[in-house]
Enzyme design. Structure first.
Site, PDB file in Angstrom:
ATOM      1  N   CYS A 155      -4.455   3.676  -4.409  1.00 27.16           N
ATOM      2  CA  CYS A 155      -3.433   4.727  -4.369  1.00 27.16           C
ATOM      3  C   CYS A 155      -2.498   4.583  -5.577  1.00 27.16           C
ATOM      4  CB  CYS A 155      -2.628   4.609  -3.077  1.00 27.16           C
ATOM      5  SG  CYS A 155      -1.659   3.082  -2.993  1.00 27.16           S
ATOM      6  N   ASP A 183      11.798  -6.182  -2.308  1.00 27.36           N
ATOM      7  CA  ASP A 183      10.647  -6.329  -1.438  1.00 27.36           C
ATOM      8  C   ASP A 183      11.188  -6.682  -0.054  1.00 27.36           C
ATOM      9  OD1 ASP A 183       7.856  -6.784  -0.695  1.00 27.36           O
ATOM     10  OD2 ASP A 183       8.406  -8.897  -0.678  1.00 27.36           O
ATOM     11  N   ARG A 184      10.441  -6.426   0.980  1.00 24.20           N
ATOM     12  CA  ARG A 184      10.935  -6.684   2.333  1.00 24.20           C
ATOM     13  C   ARG A 184      10.453  -8.034   2.865  1.00 24.20           C
ATOM     14  NH1 ARG A 184       8.921  -2.831   6.967  1.00 24.20           N
ATOM     15  NH2 ARG A 184       7.493  -4.548   7.282  1.00 24.20           N
ATOM     16  N   ASP A 185       9.191  -8.120   3.244  1.00 26.05           N
ATOM     17  CA  ASP A 185       8.645  -9.316   3.895  1.00 26.05           C
ATOM     18  C   ASP A 185       8.540 -10.478   2.912  1.00 26.05           C
ATOM     19  OD1 ASP A 185       8.321  -7.710   6.200  1.00 26.05           O
ATOM     20  OD2 ASP A 185       6.360  -7.042   5.490  1.00 26.05           O
ATOM     21  N   ARG A 238       1.055   1.815  -4.353  1.00 26.40           N
ATOM     22  CA  ARG A 238       1.045   0.378  -4.065  1.00 26.40           C
ATOM     23  C   ARG A 238       1.622  -0.395  -5.254  1.00 26.40           C
ATOM     24  NH1 ARG A 238      -0.811  -3.020  -0.445  1.00 26.40           N
ATOM     25  NH2 ARG A 238      -1.360  -5.111  -1.109  1.00 26.40           N
ATOM     26  N   LYS A 239       2.635  -1.232  -4.964  1.00 25.97           N
ATOM     27  CA  LYS A 239       3.198  -2.052  -6.042  1.00 25.97           C
ATOM     28  C   LYS A 239       2.072  -2.873  -6.658  1.00 25.97           C
ATOM     29  CE  LYS A 239       6.135  -3.958  -3.172  1.00 25.97           C
ATOM     30  NZ  LYS A 239       7.090  -4.931  -2.652  1.00 25.97           N
ATOM     31  N   ASP A 280       8.692 -11.576  -3.670  1.00 24.62           N
ATOM     32  CA  ASP A 280       8.013 -12.869  -3.591  1.00 24.62           C
ATOM     33  C   ASP A 280       6.583 -12.847  -4.122  1.00 24.62           C
ATOM     34  OD1 ASP A 280       7.110 -11.309  -1.427  1.00 24.62           O
ATOM     35  OD2 ASP A 280       6.758 -13.067  -0.168  1.00 24.62           O
ATOM     36  N   CYS A 320       4.503   1.852   0.840  1.00 22.30           N
ATOM     37  CA  CYS A 320       3.099   2.164   0.601  1.00 22.30           C
ATOM     38  C   CYS A 320       2.319   1.700   1.826  1.00 22.30           C
ATOM     39  CB  CYS A 320       2.573   1.456  -0.642  1.00 22.30           C
ATOM     40  SG  CYS A 320       0.766   1.625  -0.803  1.00 22.30           S
ATOM     41  N   SER A 363       0.106  -2.898   3.851  1.00 22.18           N
ATOM     42  CA  SER A 363      -1.337  -2.670   3.938  1.00 22.18           C
ATOM     43  C   SER A 363      -1.873  -2.795   5.356  1.00 22.18           C
ATOM     44  CB  SER A 363      -2.089  -3.626   3.010  1.00 22.18           C
ATOM     45  OG  SER A 363      -1.944  -4.962   3.452  1.00 22.18           O
TER      46      SER A 363
END
Length: 176
Positions: free
Chosen positions: A99, A10-12, A102-103, A128, A91, A55
């Site tokens: 969709c 994951d990024r953020d 989306r995880k 996270d 996503c 999102s």
């Protein structure tokens, strides 16, 4: 070095500080422990990929080009320290759009597996949020939760304070 294995990140809030709909590449700040943990995983054979829900695009806060510019900055900052991101998948939809990417839906992970040629069954997903852990488990791999304090049980293999601790866990699990 062992056989290569895929680590979906994951990024953020996992690699970089989560700044709530980050839309300025200059605002990217890598989290403590991220570079050292990713370098150790990479040295042990991990092929690193980013899977991120953005999102803010679907909600109209910023456009897709801006979201990719932020992602590019994350990849550049990591590369400055020797961390290679093999692929990034994103996503751009709001949660209510229902969709398929989306995880925790598997599409982003499948894209990374195709791009790297690595199996998801031996992969690790680190993030996270519950959706990160659920993605990892849903594709037959394992999930690690990054949590600063004691975390809820989402079926994760472990909860770790940062990517450095996550690397410790994965390397121990792999016998390295």
């Amino acid at each position: 070095m062992t056989d290569p294995f895929l680590v979906l990140l994951d990024r953020d809030g996992t690699i970089n500080i989560d700044k709530h709909y980050l839309s300025d590449p200059d605002g990217v700040e890598i989290l403590p422990g991220a570079i050292s943990g990713l370098l150790r995983l990479q040295a042990a054979g991990a092929v690193l990929a980013i899977v991120t829900n953005q999102s803010g695009v679907g909600r109209g806060y910023f456009d897709l080009e801006t979201a990719w510019a932020v992602n590019k900055r994350v990849v550049e900052l990591l590369a400055q320290h020797g961390v290679t991101i093999a692929h990034s998948a994103m996503c751009p939809h709001a949660p209510e759009e229902a969709c398929t990417c989306r995880k925790p839906a598997p599409e982003l992970a499948l894209e990374c597996a195709r791009a790297t040629g690595l199996a998801l069954t031996s992969s690790w997903t680190i993030g996270d949020k519950a959706s990160d852990v659920q993605l990892g488990r849903g594709v037959g791999g394992k999930g690690l939760l990054i949590a600063a304090s004691p975390a809820q049980d989402f079926g994760q293999s472990a909860s770790c304070t940062d990517l450095d601790a996550a690397a410790d866990f994965i390397l121990q699990e792999r016998g390295l």
